[in-house]
Design an enzyme around this catalytic site. Structure first.
Site, PDB file in Angstrom:
ATOM      1  N   HIS A  86      -2.695  -0.946   5.020  1.00  0.00           N
ATOM      2  CA  HIS A  86      -3.665   0.215   5.037  1.00  0.00           C
ATOM      3  C   HIS A  86      -3.724   0.889   6.151  1.00  0.00           C
ATOM      4  O   HIS A  86      -3.210   0.338   7.311  1.00  0.00           O
ATOM      5  CB  HIS A  86      -5.258  -0.376   4.820  1.00  0.00           C
ATOM      6  CG  HIS A  86      -5.287  -0.563   3.364  1.00  0.00           C
ATOM      7  ND1 HIS A  86      -5.354  -1.985   3.009  1.00  0.00           N
ATOM      8  CD2 HIS A  86      -5.749   0.040   2.289  1.00  0.00           C
ATOM      9  CE1 HIS A  86      -5.607  -1.954   1.618  1.00  0.00           C
ATOM     10  NE2 HIS A  86      -5.946  -0.813   1.161  1.00  0.00           N
ATOM     11  N   GLU A  88      -5.677   2.180   8.464  1.00  0.00           N
ATOM     12  CA  GLU A  88      -6.271   1.547   9.827  1.00  0.00           C
ATOM     13  C   GLU A  88      -5.859   0.505  10.175  1.00  0.00           C
ATOM     14  O   GLU A  88      -5.946   0.042  11.500  1.00  0.00           O
ATOM     15  CB  GLU A  88      -7.819   1.284   9.270  1.00  0.00           C
ATOM     16  CG  GLU A  88      -8.449   2.419   8.417  1.00  0.00           C
ATOM     17  CD  GLU A  88      -8.193   2.004   6.946  1.00  0.00           C
ATOM     18  OE1 GLU A  88      -9.328   1.871   6.262  1.00  0.00           O
ATOM     19  OE2 GLU A  88      -7.372   2.389   6.195  1.00  0.00           O
TER      20      GLU A  88
END
Length: 166
Positions: A86, A88
């Site tokens: 992901h 992040e």
């Protein structure tokens, strides 16, 4: 729009987006025809220098894109696959690399780490602030939906739990 006319949040977002746009096109989402546009989530870390004499107030130091997490069946026993890609998570990994590089070979003036006599640990300089930008709300355990708010119920918020025997 001048920087003074926009909120700090908008300036941080623009700093990350500008950093992303400055990267080469290779690996970025493309359009494969009408209605077939690819997309991704963008995340980045920005250091804000609050010193009055700072020549550059906001600096994007780490970027990441991605929106995939491997299923447990796809994981290998040797740990040679990235489980969570992901945006992040990728941006956080890039931030760790940036900070480690700053520890070993400081590339910025003034340095990112301040001197602290009360501890041998390294700390971000007290006049620097670290901000995270993400183009989409996090999913999974980091999402608001995964928590019960204490306002709704009298009990403590409960995190989703992953089964250990999966």
């Amino acid at each position: 729009m001048a920087a003074a006319d926009t909120s700090l949040a908008d300036q941080i977002a623009q700093c990350v987006i500008d950093g992303y746009r400055a990267l080469p096109k290779r690996g970025k989402p493309t359009s494969k025809g009408p209605g077939k546009e690819e997309w991704t989530v963008l995340a980045g870390f920005v250091i804000e220098d609050t010193r009055p004499e700072a020549s550059q107030r906001l600096t994007c130091v780490a970027l990441g894109t991605g929106l995939k997490c491997l299923h447990s069946k796809q994981l290998r026993p040797f740990g040679d696959t990235v489980h969570d890609s992901h945006a992040e998570v990728v941006a956080r990994r890039a931030l760790v690399v940036y900070l480690m590089n700053q520890l070993h070979q400081p590339q910025t003036m003034p340095p990112v780490f301040g001197t602290h006599s009360d501890s041998a640990k390294h700390r971000l300089d007290s006049q620097l602030l670290l901000h995270l930008y993400t183009s989409q709300c996090p999913c999974g355990d980091a999402s608001v939906d995964s928590l019960k708010t204490a306002e709704d119920e009298d009990e403590e918020p409960q995190l989703k739990r992953r089964r250990v025997n999966d």
